[in-house]
Scaffold this active site. Sequence first.
Site, PDB file in Angstrom:
ATOM      1  CD  GLU A 271      -6.292   5.189   4.884  1.00 17.98           C
ATOM      2  OE1 GLU A 271      -5.734   5.913   5.724  1.00 17.98           O
ATOM      3  OE2 GLU A 271      -5.671   4.393   4.149  1.00 17.98           O
TER       4      GLU A 271
ATOM      5  CB  THR B 247      -7.764  -4.545   2.438  1.00 20.25           C
ATOM      6  OG1 THR B 247      -6.819  -4.213   3.452  1.00 20.25           O
ATOM      7  CG2 THR B 247      -7.658  -3.548   1.296  1.00 20.25           C
TER       8      THR B 247
ATOM      9  CG  ASP C  97      -5.770   0.771   3.845  1.00 23.37           C
ATOM     10  OD1 ASP C  97      -5.782  -0.335   4.408  1.00 23.37           O
ATOM     11  OD2 ASP C  97      -4.895   1.639   4.050  1.00 23.37           O
TER      12      ASP C  97
ATOM     13  CD  GLU D 266      -5.457   3.134   0.075  1.00 21.63           C
ATOM     14  OE1 GLU D 266      -4.707   2.494  -0.718  1.00 21.63           O
ATOM     15  OE2 GLU D 266      -5.245   3.211   1.300  1.00 21.63           O
TER      16      GLU D 266
ATOM     17  CD  GLU E 232      -7.202  13.254   4.312  1.00 19.00           C
ATOM     18  OE1 GLU E 232      -6.766  14.183   3.620  1.00 19.00           O
ATOM     19  OE2 GLU E 232      -7.363  12.089   3.868  1.00 19.00           O
TER      20      GLU E 232
ATOM     21  NE  ARG F  53      -7.683   6.827   9.782  1.00 17.54           N
ATOM     22  CZ  ARG F  53      -7.004   6.712   8.661  1.00 17.54           C
ATOM     23  NH1 ARG F  53      -5.762   6.245   8.680  1.00 17.54           N
ATOM     24  NH2 ARG F  53      -7.550   7.036   7.510  1.00 17.54           N
TER      25      ARG F  53
ATOM     26  CD  GLN G 242      -2.851   4.376  10.679  1.00 15.39           C
ATOM     27  OE1 GLN G 242      -4.085   4.414  10.572  1.00 15.39           O
ATOM     28  NE2 GLN G 242      -2.051   4.869   9.763  1.00 15.39           N
TER      29      GLN G 242
ATOM     30  CE  LYS H 114      -3.505   2.164   7.332  1.00 13.56           C
ATOM     31  NZ  LYS H 114      -4.318   3.057   6.474  1.00 13.56           N
TER      32      LYS H 114
ATOM     33  CG  HIS I  60      -4.011  10.827   2.740  1.00 12.30           C
ATOM     34  ND1 HIS I  60      -5.007  10.881   3.691  1.00 12.30           N
ATOM     35  CD2 HIS I  60      -3.247   9.740   3.058  1.00 12.30           C
ATOM     36  CE1 HIS I  60      -4.868   9.863   4.543  1.00 12.30           C
ATOM     37  NE2 HIS I  60      -3.802   9.169   4.177  1.00 12.30           N
TER      38      HIS I  60
ATOM     39  CG  ASP J  75      -2.092   0.962   1.052  1.00 14.89           C
ATOM     40  OD1 ASP J  75      -2.400   1.337  -0.083  1.00 14.89           O
ATOM     41  OD2 ASP J  75      -2.698   1.336   2.077  1.00 14.89           O
TER      42      ASP J  75
END
Length: 419
Positions: free
Chosen positions: A203, A261, A237, A205, A368, A241, A244, A257, A137, A130
Amino acid sequence: MVLKSFVEVEPESHFPLENLPYGVFKPEPGSLPRPGVAIGEYVLDLSEIAFAGLFDGPLLSNSDCFNQPNLNKFVGLGRPAWKEARVTLQKLLSATEPTLRDNADLKQIALLPMEKVQMLLPVAIGDYTDFFASMHHAKNCGTLFRGPENPINLNWFHLPIAYHGRASSIVVSGTDIIRPRGQGHPTGNSAPYFGPSRKLDFELEMAAIVGPGNELGTTIDVNDAANHIFGLVLMNDWSARDIQAWEYVPLGPFLGKSFGTTISPWIVTLDALEPFACEAPKQNPSPLTYLVEKTSRNYDISLEVLIKPSGQADSCVVTRSNFNHLYWTITQQLAHHTINGCNLRPGDMFGTGTISGPEPESYGCLLELTWNGQKPLSLGETSRTFLEDGDEVTFFGYCQGNGYKVGFGRCSGKIVPSE
């Protein structure tokens, strides 16, 4: 001019004759997996087309690549075989070609309603990487965690940053995602928190599926890299948080993570995306020689994320972005992946990283969009800072042609409670 198929294709369909994305499916729960292509609301069974002898070109006529439980053998054949298959299938499905159109028996067994089949992962993914390729970002995350003075590390502008992900937990769209458990930052002098993640995120992606690979100890030239990429899928993804944030120093993401996925089931080929190629952002400073492309290209792919909150009937659009916001191209990502001699193999997958645009409404994750939970996001009758149990997240992506769309279908998953 819009291509015309004998299979009815609505103007808003993601799967016209111009697309023909590849996937793997089961016609019935007990049947064997087999490759197919999407056309309108139907799936064309490529194993039946091959059995009927309709792949009669020099590269595919004696191949068993469509009698496999995944697409790995086909994607490993390379671009000449991909082009041969595309030409054959566009001709077979065209409105003016009688071979399949007028063969009622073959149509009955080879052309199946999409709503009645079970979609599976399209390839056996041996390895998954990844990347972190969106400058917007990277800047937003850096501002959140390091402050606005120096949000992006110096190395980011010189090489496509990435980490090695977990291939075993990649699932196809429609699979539930179990809320992960793990450790989080301690409060004061207490022990670290342990339990279900309190900051579960999506996420936005996309991911590239590798075609022919390279031998260990060799590299792939950046200007030849497109010949080693079969196509693209949508990718979520999922990210915890809090897990992480506690674990990522010094070695990067792990349990935050690796719990899941999600990818969309249909691989849209680079040939289908070719009409939508666009210039990639100018890179400053200029990258090192091995990353300099003769033509640096992205694709104009509109992306959209919807959240259906638990207990609500309707979904809410939470962001709209575009693949063309990526700073590092997928060909640069692949070339960099091999520059140390790392060998890629057919069916390997690499994600782009979160695709955020410059405006708040184009941010590609809740981290975000809510500024790490400081600004709750309105979702109809409720709001969210992070995902709650029962929430369903759906991605859509498509290229807009003149009277048609080349799309990816949907990439969705619902959060279920920790076990």
